[in-house]
Design an enzyme around this catalytic site. Sequence first.
Site, short mmCIF file in Angstrom:
data_model
loop_
_atom_site.label_atom_id
_atom_site.label_comp_id
_atom_site.label_asym_id
_atom_site.label_seq_id
_atom_site.Cartn_x
_atom_site.Cartn_y
_atom_site.Cartn_z
N HIS A 19 0.77 -1.50 0.08
CA HIS A 19 -0.19 -0.23 0.03
C HIS A 19 0.82 1.23 -0.05
CE1 HIS A 19 -3.56 -2.19 0.38
NE2 HIS A 19 -3.31 -2.75 1.36
N HIS A 67 -6.39 -7.15 -0.70
CA HIS A 67 -6.36 -5.67 -1.01
C HIS A 67 -5.66 -5.32 -2.39
CE1 HIS A 67 -6.86 -6.39 3.36
NE2 HIS A 67 -8.01 -5.33 3.27
N ASP A 107 -2.82 -10.52 -2.58
CA ASP A 107 -3.27 -9.97 -1.69
C ASP A 107 -4.92 -9.48 -1.75
OD1 ASP A 107 -2.38 -8.94 1.34
OD2 ASP A 107 -4.01 -7.66 0.66
N ASP A 113 -4.99 -13.00 3.01
CA ASP A 113 -6.10 -12.61 3.42
C ASP A 113 -7.39 -12.70 2.55
OD1 ASP A 113 -4.98 -10.78 1.54
OD2 ASP A 113 -5.13 -9.12 3.19
C1 OKP Z 1 -3.11 -4.44 4.48
B1 OKP Z 1 -2.68 -5.49 3.23
C2 OKP Z 1 -11.32 -0.83 7.00
C3 OKP Z 1 -10.40 -1.86 7.29
C4 OKP Z 1 -9.28 -1.77 6.33
C5 OKP Z 1 -6.83 -2.00 6.50
C6 OKP Z 1 -6.33 -2.92 5.40
C7 OKP Z 1 -4.94 -3.05 5.14
C8 OKP Z 1 -4.64 -4.05 4.35
N1 OKP Z 1 -12.34 -0.57 8.07
N2 OKP Z 1 -7.94 -2.17 7.22
O1 OKP Z 1 -2.99 -5.47 2.22
O2 OKP Z 1 -3.26 -6.87 3.90
ZN ZN Z 2 -4.53 -7.23 2.26
#
Ligand code: OKP
Ligand code: ZN
Length: 347
Positions: free
Chosen positions: A164, A202, A200, A288
């Site tokens: 990120h 995200h 990932d 995840d």
């Molecule tokens: C980092 B990686 C929203 C929850 C989001 C942040 C996620 C960061 C993920 N309420 N939390 O890509 O696993």
């Molecule tokens: Zn993630």
Amino acid sequence: MKVVYSERHLLHDIHSEIQWGSTVGNYEHAARGEVIRAALAGDTRFEMTAPADHGEAPVRAVHDAGLVDFLTSAWKEFQTVRAQREVFPDTFLHSALRQSMGPARPPVGIVDGLGYWCFETMTPLVEGTYEAARSAVDVALTAADHVLAGDRACYALCRPPGHHAPTSAYGGYCYFNNAAIAAQALVAAGAGRVTILDVDYHHGNGTQQIFYERDDVQYVSVHGDPSEAFPYFTGFADETGSGPGRGSTTNLPIGPGDDNHYDVALRHAVDDLAAFKPSILVVSLGVDTYRLDPVGNLGVSTEAFAAHGRFIASLGLPTVIIQEGGYHLPALGENVSTWLTGFATAG
Ligand code: OKP
Ligand code: ZN
């Protein structure tokens, strides 16, 4: 397969994050790294190795000098404002604040620096954050070295994660972009065209931004639909790169579904990857996407992670595998080791 690990990740001992105004336990806590280490250390297929110090230069080759300087001293400097274990910004440099007024003046102190360099409220600074984040970069670069030296693949147990973090900001549990720094180091070492495959849950907004205008590094990502998943503002299918980089970014956002639903997107990702004809592959491996992950909403099973590892191995490319997310602690170690074992045991 070699596993690069450093206990220095433990220095990034974070406890909280602010989600929609509630302070809750931070998902990206130190136990993650230890659970993964324990799953791999007990398995003779993996060889635990330590990272080598690569210095600051590879970090500065990717990130803005101001961000690196800020993170080096931010926590300590903040202690002069208020003694506090975890530090978050209270105000962000929102893009609308200075609309029609030109860019913001660079920050002069610590509190304006927080809002200038950080983009959200879930990524605290603690005393050991900088040292751990630098160590995660060394872990990624050392894994890249092993692959450059001839290993078919190497796994970097990076913590904190990195995908990120764009050129000039930190957030999303990420400070320095481990995968992007490794990819840039591979290019600099003459490894040829590099693809970063980000699986990932995200979208890796940071990695995408860093290489968005580049034609020598491809970014391909399968992730939860940003209409409902962090980081919300990047990762849509129509983001495909710009300038010389036009066409070398692929985004495959998906909604909830089972293993088969995920596999359709992964096959599409691999088709685009193969068409780019990279000489080397960097995988941003987040688990995840697991069906029980508290942060994601996809339906990937542990068995499917083995198939994903085998599928990626079948491309026949030298591969640097970099840990990103994965937050369901009871299955985290098994999910990672299953993916890696699938890769290692593929034809
Ligand atoms: C980092 B990686 C929203 C929850 C989001 C942040 C996620 C960061 C993920 N309420 N939390 O890509 O696993
Ligand atoms: Zn993630």
